[in-house]
Structures are given as C-alpha cells and as structure tokens.
Design a protein around this motif. Structure first.
Motif, PDB file in Angstrom:
ATOM      1  N   ALA A 105      39.522  29.989   9.079  1.00 58.60           N
ATOM      2  CA  ALA A 105      40.514  30.971   9.536  1.00 58.60           C
ATOM      3  C   ALA A 105      41.792  30.317  10.060  1.00 58.60           C
ATOM      4  CB  ALA A 105      39.900  31.862  10.621  1.00 58.60           C
ATOM      5  N   VAL A 106      41.665  29.392  11.006  1.00 63.03           N
ATOM      6  CA  VAL A 106      42.863  28.870  11.678  1.00 63.03           C
ATOM      7  C   VAL A 106      43.668  27.945  10.756  1.00 63.03           C
ATOM      8  CG1 VAL A 106      43.753  27.673  13.711  1.00 63.03           C
ATOM      9  CG2 VAL A 106      41.698  29.094  13.917  1.00 63.03           C
ATOM     10  N   VAL A 107      43.003  27.056  10.020  1.00 62.60           N
ATOM     11  CA  VAL A 107      43.736  26.126   9.148  1.00 62.60           C
ATOM     12  C   VAL A 107      44.582  26.877   8.108  1.00 62.60           C
ATOM     13  CG1 VAL A 107      43.479  24.387   7.321  1.00 62.60           C
ATOM     14  CG2 VAL A 107      42.293  24.092   9.494  1.00 62.60           C
ATOM     15  N   PRO A 108      44.003  27.825   7.353  1.00 62.04           N
ATOM     16  CA  PRO A 108      44.865  28.543   6.397  1.00 62.04           C
ATOM     17  C   PRO A 108      46.001  29.304   7.075  1.00 62.04           C
ATOM     18  CG  PRO A 108      42.616  29.461   6.416  1.00 62.04           C
ATOM     19  CD  PRO A 108      42.583  28.180   7.167  1.00 62.04           C
ATOM     20  N   LEU A 109      45.759  29.894   8.244  1.00 63.04           N
ATOM     21  CA  LEU A 109      46.836  30.607   8.948  1.00 63.04           C
ATOM     22  C   LEU A 109      47.916  29.634   9.406  1.00 63.04           C
ATOM     23  CD1 LEU A 109      44.639  33.120  10.983  1.00 63.04           C
ATOM     24  CD2 LEU A 109      46.449  33.764   9.355  1.00 63.04           C
ATOM     25  N   LEU A 110      47.505  28.494   9.977  1.00 62.39           N
ATOM     26  CA  LEU A 110      48.483  27.494  10.424  1.00 62.39           C
ATOM     27  C   LEU A 110      49.284  26.980   9.245  1.00 62.39           C
ATOM     28  CD1 LEU A 110      46.575  25.305  13.076  1.00 62.39           C
ATOM     29  CD2 LEU A 110      48.662  26.646  13.470  1.00 62.39           C
ATOM     30  N   SER A 111      48.614  26.735   8.121  1.00 59.91           N
ATOM     31  CA  SER A 111      49.351  26.120   7.017  1.00 59.91           C
ATOM     32  C   SER A 111      50.253  27.155   6.334  1.00 59.91           C
ATOM     33  CB  SER A 111      48.409  25.410   6.054  1.00 59.91           C
ATOM     34  OG  SER A 111      48.004  26.268   5.036  1.00 59.91           O
ATOM     35  N   GLU A 112      49.783  28.377   6.147  1.00 62.29           N
ATOM     36  CA  GLU A 112      50.613  29.379   5.454  1.00 62.29           C
ATOM     37  C   GLU A 112      51.676  29.992   6.357  1.00 62.29           C
ATOM     38  OE1 GLU A 112      50.375  29.514   2.229  1.00 62.29           O
ATOM     39  OE2 GLU A 112      48.732  28.071   2.444  1.00 62.29           O
ATOM     40  N   ARG A 113      51.332  30.263   7.624  1.00 65.47           N
ATOM     41  CA  ARG A 113      52.248  31.021   8.485  1.00 65.47           C
ATOM     42  C   ARG A 113      53.048  30.142   9.439  1.00 65.47           C
ATOM     43  NH1 ARG A 113      49.245  36.297   9.111  1.00 65.47           N
ATOM     44  NH2 ARG A 113      49.943  37.391   7.233  1.00 65.47           N
ATOM     45  N   GLY A 127      47.189  34.815  -1.536  1.00 62.83           N
ATOM     46  CA  GLY A 127      45.761  34.687  -1.839  1.00 62.83           C
ATOM     47  C   GLY A 127      45.024  33.936  -0.741  1.00 62.83           C
ATOM     48  N   VAL A 128      45.635  32.875  -0.263  1.00 66.77           N
ATOM     49  CA  VAL A 128      45.030  32.099   0.824  1.00 66.77           C
ATOM     50  C   VAL A 128      44.911  32.960   2.083  1.00 66.77           C
ATOM     51  CG1 VAL A 128      45.372  30.102   2.360  1.00 66.77           C
ATOM     52  CG2 VAL A 128      45.828  29.879  -0.096  1.00 66.77           C
ATOM     53  N   LEU A 129      45.964  33.737   2.370  1.00 66.89           N
ATOM     54  CA  LEU A 129      45.937  34.594   3.564  1.00 66.89           C
ATOM     55  C   LEU A 129      44.872  35.689   3.434  1.00 66.89           C
ATOM     56  CD1 LEU A 129      49.746  34.870   4.411  1.00 66.89           C
ATOM     57  CD2 LEU A 129      47.951  33.724   5.748  1.00 66.89           C
ATOM     58  N   VAL A 171      45.127  31.435  18.754  1.00 66.79           N
ATOM     59  CA  VAL A 171      46.049  30.872  17.764  1.00 66.79           C
ATOM     60  C   VAL A 171      46.051  31.733  16.505  1.00 66.79           C
ATOM     61  CG1 VAL A 171      46.504  28.893  16.242  1.00 66.79           C
ATOM     62  CG2 VAL A 171      45.932  28.508  18.656  1.00 66.79           C
ATOM     63  N   ALA A 172      44.880  32.156  16.066  1.00 66.09           N
ATOM     64  CA  ALA A 172      44.811  33.036  14.894  1.00 66.09           C
ATOM     65  C   ALA A 172      45.546  34.351  15.173  1.00 66.09           C
ATOM     66  CB  ALA A 172      43.348  33.304  14.518  1.00 66.09           C
ATOM     67  N   ASP A 173      45.405  34.865  16.392  1.00 64.29           N
ATOM     68  CA  ASP A 173      46.044  36.127  16.767  1.00 64.29           C
ATOM     69  C   ASP A 173      47.569  35.965  16.831  1.00 64.29           C
ATOM     70  OD1 ASP A 173      45.706  38.846  17.419  1.00 64.29           O
ATOM     71  OD2 ASP A 173      45.808  38.439  19.580  1.00 64.29           O
ATOM     72  N   TYR A 174      48.021  34.832  17.346  1.00 66.04           N
ATOM     73  CA  TYR A 174      49.469  34.537  17.384  1.00 66.04           C
ATOM     74  C   TYR A 174      50.046  34.604  15.966  1.00 66.04           C
ATOM     75  CZ  TYR A 174      53.824  32.068  18.659  1.00 66.04           C
ATOM     76  OH  TYR A 174      55.140  31.731  18.877  1.00 66.04           O
ATOM     77  N   LEU A 175      49.263  34.129  15.018  1.00 67.13           N
ATOM     78  CA  LEU A 175      49.736  34.042  13.634  1.00 67.13           C
ATOM     79  C   LEU A 175      49.466  35.330  12.856  1.00 67.13           C
ATOM     80  CD1 LEU A 175      48.554  30.364  13.121  1.00 67.13           C
ATOM     81  CD2 LEU A 175      50.948  31.136  13.253  1.00 67.13           C
ATOM     82  N   GLY A 176      49.121  36.402  13.576  1.00 68.18           N
ATOM     83  CA  GLY A 176      48.909  37.701  12.934  1.00 68.18           C
ATOM     84  C   GLY A 176      47.649  37.754  12.097  1.00 68.18           C
ATOM     85  N   LEU A 203      49.617  32.505  26.899  1.00 68.25           N
ATOM     86  CA  LEU A 203      50.002  33.600  26.013  1.00 68.25           C
ATOM     87  C   LEU A 203      51.487  33.937  26.128  1.00 68.25           C
ATOM     88  CD1 LEU A 203      46.863  35.892  26.499  1.00 68.25           C
ATOM     89  CD2 LEU A 203      47.285  34.199  24.707  1.00 68.25           C
ATOM     90  N   GLY A 204      52.154  33.354  27.126  1.00 72.43           N
ATOM     91  CA  GLY A 204      53.594  33.567  27.258  1.00 72.43           C
ATOM     92  C   GLY A 204      54.419  32.561  26.469  1.00 72.43           C
ATOM     93  N   GLU A 205      53.782  31.539  25.934  1.00 69.03           N
ATOM     94  CA  GLU A 205      54.524  30.494  25.211  1.00 69.03           C
ATOM     95  C   GLU A 205      54.828  30.910  23.768  1.00 69.03           C
ATOM     96  OE1 GLU A 205      52.149  27.005  25.312  1.00 69.03           O
ATOM     97  OE2 GLU A 205      52.061  26.983  27.498  1.00 69.03           O
ATOM     98  N   LYS A 206      55.966  30.430  23.285  1.00 67.89           N
ATOM     99  CA  LYS A 206      56.314  30.738  21.889  1.00 67.89           C
ATOM    100  C   LYS A 206      56.674  29.465  21.139  1.00 67.89           C
ATOM    101  CE  LYS A 206      57.312  35.489  22.483  1.00 67.89           C
ATOM    102  NZ  LYS A 206      57.183  35.610  23.942  1.00 67.89           N
ATOM    103  N   MET A 207      56.380  29.475  19.838  1.00 71.40           N
ATOM    104  CA  MET A 207      56.910  28.410  18.989  1.00 71.40           C
ATOM    105  C   MET A 207      58.228  28.919  18.410  1.00 71.40           C
ATOM    106  SD  MET A 207      55.228  26.227  15.849  1.00 71.40           S
ATOM    107  CE  MET A 207      54.645  24.851  16.841  1.00 71.40           C
ATOM    108  N   GLU A 208      59.265  28.089  18.517  1.00 74.34           N
ATOM    109  CA  GLU A 208      60.590  28.557  18.100  1.00 74.34           C
ATOM    110  C   GLU A 208      60.582  28.908  16.604  1.00 74.34           C
ATOM    111  OE1 GLU A 208      60.570  24.081  18.756  1.00 74.34           O
ATOM    112  OE2 GLU A 208      59.399  25.853  19.169  1.00 74.34           O
ATOM    113  N   GLY A 209      61.224  30.033  16.285  1.00 72.49           N
ATOM    114  CA  GLY A 209      61.316  30.462  14.890  1.00 72.49           C
ATOM    115  C   GLY A 209      60.073  31.174  14.394  1.00 72.49           C
ATOM    116  N   LEU A 210      59.114  31.390  15.264  1.00 67.16           N
ATOM    117  CA  LEU A 210      57.849  31.983  14.821  1.00 67.16           C
ATOM    118  C   LEU A 210      57.293  32.884  15.935  1.00 67.16           C
ATOM    119  CD1 LEU A 210      55.825  31.675  12.391  1.00 67.16           C
ATOM    120  CD2 LEU A 210      54.612  30.010  13.780  1.00 67.16           C
ATOM    121  N   PRO A 211      57.848  34.117  16.051  1.00 66.48           N
ATOM    122  CA  PRO A 211      57.397  34.992  17.139  1.00 66.48           C
ATOM    123  C   PRO A 211      56.001  35.557  16.853  1.00 66.48           C
ATOM    124  CG  PRO A 211      58.974  36.141  15.740  1.00 66.48           C
ATOM    125  CD  PRO A 211      58.871  34.738  15.201  1.00 66.48           C
TER     126      PRO A 211
END
Ligand code: GSH
Ligand code: GSH
Lengths: 221, 221
Positions: A105-113, A127-129, A171-176, A203-211
């Motif tokens: 779950a997390v690796v494909p989300l991190l790599s695609e999103r 397809g990966v998502l 992390v998975a939830d952050y990435l939708g 949960l208050g932290e953000k990665m820039e460019g990726l809300p």
C-alpha cells in the motif's frame, strides 16, 4: 541530544517519532530525503535509509532496532507488553505494517503520488494506484476483524503495533490512499490515535507541493 | 512439541532453524510451500508466509518475532548480546539481511532460479539475474569491510546477525547466486559457519529438481 534523520512522509520515521513521544524522549528532527543519497548520510547509514537516530556517538539504524532500543533503555510504561507471547504478537503486527502494508500500500502510493509529483514530475500510473487501493481494502478488512475482537490491535493494551499501524496508515491517508467507508472499527480506533497528543502534531505537517486531503487531520472523518 | 512450517529454500525459516539449534530447542519440520496458499495455512497465518512456529496452542508468526521469543524464553547464551547498543547493531544487520539482501539478491534468485524452474516451468530472465549478481557483489564488499574489522558480523561475539546472514547467503549460494572470488574475509567467516553442527545439516537438504552447485556444502569452496 538525539537527532533523528527523517522526512515527514517516511512511515518508519513517524513510527520512531510517535514512540519517542510516548516514551517522553525528545528528538531533534533533521530533514533527510533518502533519494538524494547525500554523501554524509550514506556514511552514517550505508543502507541509505531513513530513519537514523544518533546522539553524535551512537548511531542507531532501522526503525525496529531503534524502537527496541528505546523500549530497553527508557523506563516508562512498556510498549511491547509484559509476556513473551504478548510481545510476539506485537512484533508480528509491526512486521505486518513495516513489510506487508508498506510494500502493498504505502510504497505504490509514495512512488505514484509523492515521488512522481515532487521529484520525477511525471503522471501517476492509474493501474498501480488501483492495485494499491484493492490492497488497502483487504488490509482494512483484516484490521476491522482484529479490532472487533480487541481493544487495541494486538490486545487489551495500547502498544508498539498501534504505533507502527498509525505511522503507516497516516502516510497512506495523507496520500489519499484510504477509503474509510465501511471500516468503522478501524476508523474508531484511528480516531482515538489521532487525538493522542504524542501523535497529533505530526498530522499538522505538510510536504511542500503535496497537500493532504481535507479529512486527513480531522478527528471526525 | 514445536512444529515449524517451512520449506528448505525459505531463508527466514533457515534463520529460525539455525537459531533454534543454537538454543538447543528441538523443532519438528512441517513442509509448507507458501505459494500453494493452503487454506489451513492461511488460517494459521493470514499473511500466508513461512515460517510459522506453533506448539498447537501458541502460534508464532514472523521470523523476527519468533527469534526474539526464543531469545527471551530460552535460557542459554544470549544471541543478541548484552548491551542495548550491541543488540541494536545485531538488529540493524538482521534487518539488512531480511530486507535489503533478501529483496535485492534472494528474491530475484528465488523467482528466476527456483520458482520459474520448479513451479512456473519458464526460463529465467538473464537481465534480472545479472542485476542480482551486481547486488550480491556490492553486499559482499560490505560484508568484507565489516569482517576485516570484526571477528563476527556485528562485533566480537557470534550472534543473531551471523545467523540471519548465513540463512540468506546459503539460499543465494544454493541458487548459484554467489561468486566467492575476491571475497576472502566473507568466505572465511562463512566457512566457520558451515562447520557449525547447528547449521551444517541444513546444507545436506535438497529441493527436488533443483540441485545446488558442487561447492555449496563444501567447507573448502
Ligand atoms: N527497515 C528500515 C526501512 C526504512 C526505509 O525503507 N526507509 C525508506 C523511507 S520511508 C527509505 O529510506 N528508502 C530509500 C531506500 O530504500 O533507498 C526501517 O525499518 O527503518
Ligand atoms: N517477515 C517475514 C517474511 C517471511 C517471508 O517473506 N516468507 C516467504 C518465503 S521465504 C513467503 O512466505 N512468501 C510468500 C508470500 O509473501 O506470499 C519473516 O521474517 O518471517
């Protein structure tokens, strides 16, 4: 003073941060993006992976080794449980999240999103998502099953399995990547975790460019 | 009586078997091929993976959880070491083998040389094997580096990191994936392991239809 080399969307780093906070251990965060393969970081950890925890002399590598170290050295409520069988169940579930949930779950989300958006500037592979979504669904069914029988993931007490789970799921939830519909048991358990003062700040932290999606930091989601 | 669900080329099972033998714990082997996804096995371990150790009541899942359980419950020389920092170094290296060496070297070898030959009846992919070979080379360089500075992988004492290493390296070696040329430090260390009566018997086992290379069980290789 402990320094933790990490970045906000590394689930293994979140696990260490959550656990350190539960143990009352203060760590200073150092932002490290492992894909940059910084020379000084590879010298510190030849595996080139976050997280690394160091006090300048001791260098602790691998989130499981770090968590076991803090469990052994910091006198506070045990987060692994009191009997050997209990601890084995915590460790089984930690491995479930660190390896199975992470890779399916997390690796494909991190790599695609994350990686494709922020680093490679490419479009995600639908397809990966979709495959990751199906995997998440299967995992949530299993967590529901456990949480209908247990107060916390590995039994009656809050522990390291819950910490590992919250780290990866957040992390998975952050990435939708999490569709909470129909998973009330897991949702209720996760809501209790979200309200913990040792976890909530992350949960208050953000990665820039990726809300993150709007529900991400809400207690009612 | 402990039953261990395993198969001979599962490195995680070899790790548990080697450790159990060092601890003087007898385990009865049950052959389980995880890719058959046998219903009774999935009921035992919803992750569907070997190894599983059970006495009929307690079900222990995940090789790290099993090894920590045996370390905690069997009074014998410790295989993790006496200080927290020592144990952290053992655990770092165990994760190195279980995750990094396994995914970069053992998985491609198992899939191209074992699974395709014995199960799928297809030809191995030469490109995948070449990449695995390069990965093995990089790993062996790192083990040489460590073993030029240390008697055993994680320090002066034999321990769980050596056990994990021997388990993964022996499976890679069975599959013809290790070129020992130019790696004298690692070769000398591995030769000492091969002569241990707690490990040697495993080197006599064969998977049907898939013979190991002639040097595989030799002390002088
Ligand atoms: N077993 C390690 C895994 C750590 C890990 O995979 N970290 C990721 C970031 S979330 C990483 O650094 N990946 C880069 C790489 O593997 O090269 C742990 O538990 O700490
Ligand atoms: N974290 C587990 C990993 C076990 C594992 O990956 N076992 C392999 C056989 S060597 C397996 O059962 N693979 C089948 C699968 O993952 O579906 C452990 O340490 O025991």
């Amino acid at each position: 003073m402990w320094h933790l080399y990490q970045h906000t969307l590394c689930p293994f780093s979140r696990k260490v941060r959550f656990l350190a906070a539960e143990k009352g251990v203060t760590v200073e965060l150092v932002r490290e993006l492992p894909w940059e393969r910084r020379d000084g970081f590879i010298e510190l950890n030849p595996a080139g992976q976050t997280p690394v925890l160091s006090d300048g002399t001791l260098v602790l590598i691998d989130s499981v080794a770090i968590c076991e170290y803090l469990e052994e050295t910091v006198e506070r409520t045990s987060l692994l449980g009191s009997g050997a069988a209990e601890r084995a169940e915590q460790r089984r579930l930690i491995a479930w999240f660190d390896q199975k949930f992470y890779s399916e779950a997390v690796v494909p989300l991190l790599s695609e999103r994350m990686f494709k958006r922020v680093v490679a500037r490419a479009a995600p592979d639908a397809g990966v998502l979709r495959a990751a979504g199906r995997a998440v669904e299967g995992h949530l069914d299993y967590f529901d099953y456990l949480l209908e029988r247990r107060r916390w993931l590995s039994g009656p007490a809050f522990g390291m399995a819950d910490i590992a789970a919250a780290a990866h799921i957040s992390v998975a939830d952050y990435l939708g990547g999490i569709d909470w519909d129909g998973h009330d048991s897991t949702r209720q358990w996760y809501s209790a975790l979200k309200s913990r003062p040792t976890f909530r700040p992350m949960l208050g932290e953000k990665m820039e460019g990726l809300p993150p999606p709007p529900h991400y930091d809400k207690l009612d989601f």
